[in-house]
Design a protein around this motif. Structure first.
Motif, mmCIF file in Angstrom:
data_model
loop_
_atom_site.group_PDB
_atom_site.id
_atom_site.type_symbol
_atom_site.label_atom_id
_atom_site.label_comp_id
_atom_site.label_asym_id
_atom_site.label_seq_id
_atom_site.Cartn_x
_atom_site.Cartn_y
_atom_site.Cartn_z
ATOM 1 N N LEU A 168 0.832 -1.200 0.000
ATOM 2 C CA LEU A 168 0.000 0.000 0.000
ATOM 3 C C LEU A 168 0.867 1.249 0.000
ATOM 4 C CD1 LEU A 168 -2.766 -1.021 2.575
ATOM 5 C CD2 LEU A 168 -2.872 -1.068 0.078
ATOM 6 N N ALA A 169 1.984 1.215 0.721
ATOM 7 C CA ALA A 169 2.879 2.367 0.745
ATOM 8 C C ALA A 169 3.473 2.623 -0.629
ATOM 9 C CB ALA A 169 3.989 2.145 1.768
ATOM 10 N N ALA A 170 3.659 1.542 -1.416
ATOM 11 C CA ALA A 170 4.220 1.693 -2.761
ATOM 12 C C ALA A 170 3.287 2.456 -3.686
ATOM 13 C CB ALA A 170 4.533 0.320 -3.360
ATOM 14 N N ALA A 171 2.015 2.563 -3.307
ATOM 15 C CA ALA A 171 1.048 3.301 -4.124
ATOM 16 C C ALA A 171 1.085 4.789 -3.836
ATOM 17 C CB ALA A 171 -0.362 2.766 -3.873
ATOM 18 N N GLY A 172 2.046 5.231 -3.034
ATOM 19 C CA GLY A 172 2.159 6.640 -2.675
ATOM 20 C C GLY A 172 2.172 7.595 -3.851
ATOM 21 N N PRO A 173 2.970 7.330 -4.899
ATOM 22 C CA PRO A 173 2.986 8.232 -6.057
ATOM 23 C C PRO A 173 1.606 8.412 -6.698
ATOM 24 C CG PRO A 173 4.873 6.761 -6.131
ATOM 25 C CD PRO A 173 3.995 6.281 -5.008
ATOM 26 N N GLU A 174 0.826 7.339 -6.760
ATOM 27 C CA GLU A 174 -0.511 7.456 -7.341
ATOM 28 C C GLU A 174 -1.394 8.338 -6.466
ATOM 29 O OE1 GLU A 174 -3.670 4.277 -7.224
ATOM 30 O OE2 GLU A 174 -3.206 4.194 -9.361
ATOM 31 N N THR A 175 -1.247 8.193 -5.150
ATOM 32 C CA THR A 175 -2.035 9.013 -4.241
ATOM 33 C C THR A 175 -1.680 10.484 -4.391
ATOM 34 O OG1 THR A 175 -2.048 7.155 -2.679
ATOM 35 C CG2 THR A 175 -2.736 9.286 -1.842
ATOM 36 N N SER A 176 -0.391 10.749 -4.592
ATOM 37 C CA SER A 176 0.030 12.134 -4.810
ATOM 38 C C SER A 176 -0.527 12.670 -6.113
ATOM 39 C CB SER A 176 1.568 12.208 -4.823
ATOM 40 O OG SER A 176 2.105 11.796 -3.578
ATOM 41 N N ALA A 177 -0.576 11.815 -7.141
ATOM 42 C CA ALA A 177 -1.142 12.220 -8.426
ATOM 43 C C ALA A 177 -2.622 12.513 -8.283
ATOM 44 C CB ALA A 177 -0.926 11.116 -9.464
ATOM 45 N N GLN A 178 -3.301 11.752 -7.411
ATOM 46 C CA GLN A 178 -4.723 11.977 -7.185
ATOM 47 C C GLN A 178 -4.948 13.364 -6.593
ATOM 48 O OE1 GLN A 178 -6.598 9.241 -4.487
ATOM 49 N NE2 GLN A 178 -8.653 9.915 -5.007
ATOM 50 N N LYS B 61 -8.991 13.288 -13.130
ATOM 51 C CA LYS B 61 -8.292 12.541 -14.181
ATOM 52 C C LYS B 61 -7.935 11.142 -13.703
ATOM 53 C CE LYS B 61 -4.356 12.652 -17.364
ATOM 54 N NZ LYS B 61 -4.014 11.232 -17.092
ATOM 55 N N LEU B 62 -7.515 11.031 -12.453
ATOM 56 C CA LEU B 62 -7.161 9.717 -11.938
ATOM 57 C C LEU B 62 -8.383 8.808 -11.893
ATOM 58 C CD1 LEU B 62 -4.945 7.918 -10.843
ATOM 59 C CD2 LEU B 62 -5.464 8.764 -8.544
ATOM 60 N N ARG B 63 -9.534 9.354 -11.517
ATOM 61 C CA ARG B 63 -10.765 8.551 -11.519
ATOM 62 C C ARG B 63 -11.129 8.122 -12.939
ATOM 63 N NH1 ARG B 63 -14.894 11.173 -10.619
ATOM 64 N NH2 ARG B 63 -14.219 13.297 -10.091
ATOM 65 N N ASP B 64 -10.980 9.033 -13.887
ATOM 66 C CA ASP B 64 -11.250 8.689 -15.293
ATOM 67 C C ASP B 64 -10.335 7.571 -15.762
ATOM 68 O OD1 ASP B 64 -13.179 10.663 -15.412
ATOM 69 O OD2 ASP B 64 -11.903 12.118 -16.447
ATOM 70 N N ASP B 65 -9.047 7.681 -15.423
ATOM 71 C CA ASP B 65 -8.069 6.684 -15.862
ATOM 72 C C ASP B 65 -8.359 5.313 -15.252
ATOM 73 O OD1 ASP B 65 -6.811 8.638 -17.330
ATOM 74 O OD2 ASP B 65 -5.168 8.958 -15.905
ATOM 75 N N LYS B 66 -8.722 5.298 -13.980
ATOM 76 C CA LYS B 66 -9.032 4.028 -13.318
ATOM 77 C C LYS B 66 -10.250 3.364 -13.954
ATOM 78 C CE LYS B 66 -7.147 4.567 -8.648
ATOM 79 N NZ LYS B 66 -7.485 4.584 -7.200
ATOM 80 N N PHE B 67 -11.272 4.170 -14.232
ATOM 81 C CA PHE B 67 -12.477 3.620 -14.851
ATOM 82 C C PHE B 67 -12.152 3.053 -16.228
ATOM 83 C CE2 PHE B 67 -16.244 4.005 -17.537
ATOM 84 C CZ PHE B 67 -17.192 3.339 -16.776
ATOM 85 N N ALA B 68 -11.395 3.803 -17.010
ATOM 86 C CA ALA B 68 -11.053 3.369 -18.368
ATOM 87 C C ALA B 68 -10.212 2.096 -18.347
ATOM 88 C CB ALA B 68 -10.304 4.485 -19.097
ATOM 89 N N TYR B 69 -9.277 2.007 -17.400
ATOM 90 C CA TYR B 69 -8.418 0.822 -17.315
ATOM 91 C C TYR B 69 -9.257 -0.422 -17.027
ATOM 92 C CZ TYR B 69 -4.884 -2.437 -15.583
ATOM 93 O OH TYR B 69 -4.086 -3.540 -15.394
ATOM 94 N N GLY B 70 -10.115 -0.343 -16.011
ATOM 95 C CA GLY B 70 -10.936 -1.497 -15.666
ATOM 96 C C GLY B 70 -11.868 -1.906 -16.789
ATOM 97 N N LEU B 71 -12.442 -0.922 -17.476
ATOM 98 C CA LEU B 71 -13.342 -1.225 -18.583
ATOM 99 C C LEU B 71 -12.593 -1.918 -19.710
ATOM 100 C CD1 LEU B 71 -16.191 -0.994 -19.743
ATOM 101 C CD2 LEU B 71 -15.574 1.272 -20.625
ATOM 102 N N GLU B 72 -11.375 -1.454 -19.989
ATOM 103 C CA GLU B 72 -10.559 -2.098 -21.022
ATOM 104 C C GLU B 72 -10.294 -3.564 -20.683
ATOM 105 O OE1 GLU B 72 -8.983 -1.160 -24.057
ATOM 106 O OE2 GLU B 72 -10.582 0.318 -23.942
ATOM 107 N N VAL B 73 -10.027 -3.842 -19.420
ATOM 108 C CA VAL B 73 -9.780 -5.226 -18.991
ATOM 109 C C VAL B 73 -11.017 -6.083 -19.221
ATOM 110 C CG1 VAL B 73 -9.316 -6.696 -16.990
ATOM 111 C CG2 VAL B 73 -8.001 -4.595 -17.318
ATOM 112 N N VAL B 74 -12.185 -5.556 -18.858
ATOM 113 C CA VAL B 74 -13.432 -6.295 -19.059
ATOM 114 C C VAL B 74 -13.671 -6.553 -20.546
ATOM 115 C CG1 VAL B 74 -15.938 -6.217 -18.800
ATOM 116 C CG2 VAL B 74 -14.484 -5.413 -16.944
ATOM 117 N N LEU B 75 -13.450 -5.541 -21.374
ATOM 118 C CA LEU B 75 -13.679 -5.699 -22.816
ATOM 119 C C LEU B 75 -12.662 -6.642 -23.442
ATOM 120 C CD1 LEU B 75 -14.641 -2.058 -23.879
ATOM 121 C CD2 LEU B 75 -16.120 -3.964 -23.221
#
Length: 245
Positions: free
Chosen positions: A206-216, A222-236
């Motif tokens: 969880l600590a390794a996710a620090g950079p993403e949290t800072s980006a948020q 934008k981070l929410r948009d990117d997360k949604f798009a990534y998951g949708l791509e995986v499903v498709l």
């Protein structure tokens, strides 16, 4: 000698399964009631909606409302169907089924974030899926997935929109929390960040996710948009493997 038996069955409790009542109050229509209910839901949430409060906003008593809508549950069915008209589904048969599904999924998400209560009541609003707008939405989705070549289009739709509804529910809850703080999303995340970093300090992954949290904190939307798009791509990606070769 045989005896005939009469079985009395209770009516199905849904606005879409009963005969509509006639009313002698032209100044107060069901459409006006639903519009005002949606405004209340958007502004104050599900907990704040009551027939008494709604009647007060419409300068009418709760009894007058019940002449148009039998129960609060039926009112929620009507509200869900009304906002379902806002969801865009591209025409079926286009050259890129993935782009069309992505557009439909994005439109549902946008609608759900505009009306944060929507995903919370989809499973509770009785037979909301029988409403004309929701049926139209479902029909257009079925046409899109059928034209794409899926042998079981309804299951493909379930896979995509289970993800979309789940993500939209989480996002809507988060944005509701942010709105209640009275801050912008960026300011709220920036204020939350030190506590989040401290809480994750003893957990390596969880600590390794620090950079993403800072980006948020820098651009949370934008981070929410990117997360949604990534998951949708995986499903498709997974669904594409189900298409006949």
């Amino acid at each position: 000698m045989s005896r005939s038996r009469t079985t009395d069955k209770s009516p199905i409790p849904s606005v879409w399964t009963r005969e509509q009542r006639r009313t002698d109050q032209p100044a107060l229509s069901r459409e006006a009631i639903v519009r005002e209910a949606i405004a209340m839901l958007d502004a104050e949430g599900i907990e704040a909606l009551s027939m008494r409060k709604l009647g007060s906003r419409l300068n009418a008593g709760a009894t007058s409302l019940y002449r148009h809508v039998a129960t609060k549950d039926e009112l929620m069915e009507l509200a869900v169907d009304e906002v379902a008209a806002e969801i865009h589904v591209p025409p079926a048969g286009g050259p890129d089924w993935r782009a069309a599904v992505t557009e439909a999924a994005g439109s549902f998400r946008t609608t759900a974030l505009r009306h944060p209560w929507l995903t919370l009541v989809l499973g509770q609003a009785g037979l909301a899926y029988l409403g004309p707008n929701y049926m139209s939405f479902s029909e257009r989705l079925a046409a899109l997935f059928t034209a794409a070549g899926f042998p079981e289009p309804s299951r493909a739709i379930d896979a995509v929109f289970s993800y979309v509804i789940g993500m939209s529910t989480t996002e809507a809850a988060w944005l509701t929390t942010v709105a209640r703080s009275g801050e912008t999303e960026s300011d709220f995340v920036a204020r939350l960040l030190p506590a989040a970093q401290q809480a994750s300090a003893g957990y390596d992954h969880l600590a390794a996710a620090g950079p993403e949290t800072s980006a948020q904190a820098a651009d949370p939307a934008k981070l929410r948009d990117d997360k949604f798009a990534y998951g949708l791509e995986v499903v498709l990606d997974g669904l594409a493997l189900r298409l006949p070769k």
